[in-house]
Design an enzyme around this catalytic site. Sequence first.
Site, PDB file in Angstrom:
ATOM      1  N   PHE A 362       0.920  -1.209  -0.260  1.00 51.15           N
ATOM      2  CA  PHE A 362       0.094  -0.146   0.079  1.00 51.15           C
ATOM      3  C   PHE A 362       0.839   1.130  -0.176  1.00 51.15           C
ATOM      4  CE2 PHE A 362      -1.662  -3.123   2.781  1.00 51.15           C
ATOM      5  CZ  PHE A 362      -2.710  -3.941   1.988  1.00 51.15           C
ATOM      6  N   CYS A 363       1.955   1.303  -0.744  1.00 58.62           N
ATOM      7  CA  CYS A 363       3.043   2.407  -0.727  1.00 58.62           C
ATOM      8  C   CYS A 363       3.213   2.967   0.536  1.00 58.62           C
ATOM      9  CB  CYS A 363       2.262   3.624  -1.556  1.00 58.62           C
ATOM     10  SG  CYS A 363       2.054   3.166  -3.104  1.00 58.62           S
ATOM     11  N   ALA A 364       3.427   1.838   1.453  1.00 69.00           N
ATOM     12  CA  ALA A 364       3.885   2.131   2.732  1.00 69.00           C
ATOM     13  C   ALA A 364       4.552   1.181   3.304  1.00 69.00           C
ATOM     14  CB  ALA A 364       2.518   2.440   3.803  1.00 69.00           C
TER      15      ALA A 364
END
Length: 416
Positions: A362-364
């Site tokens: 999740f781009c994290a």
Amino acid sequence: MSVATISAPVAVKVLGEDLEVPVQGGRLVSYANLDYAASAPCLEPVSAAVAAALPAYSSVHRGAGYASQLTTARYEQARHTVRAFVGARPDDAVIFTRNTTDATNLLASCLPPQTTVVVFDTEHHASLLPWERVVRLAPPAFPGEAVRQADAALAEIDGPKLLVVTAASNVTGELWPIAALAHIAHRHGARILVDAAQLVPHRRLNLTALDLDYVAFSGHKLYAPFGAGVLVGRRDWLSAGQPYLKGGGAVKAVTDSAEWHEDAEPRHEAGTPNVLGAIALAAACDALTATGWTPLVREEERLVARLREGLSAIEGVHELSLWGPDHPRVGIVSFVVDGYTAREVAEALSGEYGIGVRDGKFCAHPFVRHLLGTSSADGGCEDGTTAAVRASIGIGTTEEHIDRLIGALRDLVTRH
């Protein structure tokens, strides 16, 4: 069991509620969209606003023709609508961008020299990566520790400083104590940027009441998928920074050199802007405001509780959380399933049950690794083992969607 949508108490609806998708065996089933945190579907009033603007569409700001004047008025009205939607101060700049990432990078390009940025490792990559001088803080064990960590870090920094924090996590949905963090930032002479991309589709935001300096969010997560986002906040840094794009509209005059606009909005909106995106974003703001936050929040909380209760009853399904099950959150729930990779779960949900979820990091990446208890050496973008599944809800989500997901996961775990 009755079927209720998050929009049942009100008139607003999303496009695509009747979408049917193929599943194994060639059947068509109604689509259960549980991927709102990635991109939300278009609201009907947003589609209508864009359709109404198209016949007179023209370029803005520099045309004398009627269509250009009308389109300019609609574009500038969109700016006023967004300002009101976030409760901005009258003198705050409202700069249209492509999305939250674009807005954050725009602010990064305007920071005073030698500005130090403080950011938590729990942030989206858009908040982690744009900065030249950065202090990264470990994931806090509870909200009060987040405030304490920020307090200690800011106290050690001389010169300009900026605290960057999310309002609602894109991984867990958990709400962050942004008012307390803003207070701490200002006590140390720092400013605060809040990533509100996952908050504004779910909760009312008042920038003035919270005493925030800058807020960024995306239209495509706010039921306005037409390519516009926004940066709202104090003008001085934005007016002093180099134009984000150098070209027509950002200049007052060009001779052997350029004389740039002092006004932050034209200074950073060079070229022909995404007029329809701005109109769509404003229409979404108007539609949610007219709907009223109380019924939206109440229905979302009911559906999230139903989802989390159902997941907790399935042995082998584990919800991810930073601050525990009782901490307030928006309609985002991430989890892992014993015996399956996240991609295997997502593919089975789609191919067998017509359910759309998100799988990955999740781009994290640092945050997901922390939640999963894995090392920093584990897993890049293509690694499906160090990943999770995310279900996210919004306007258009129904009880049947929630129950279908719970039933599908129950089926999957019984296969092992």
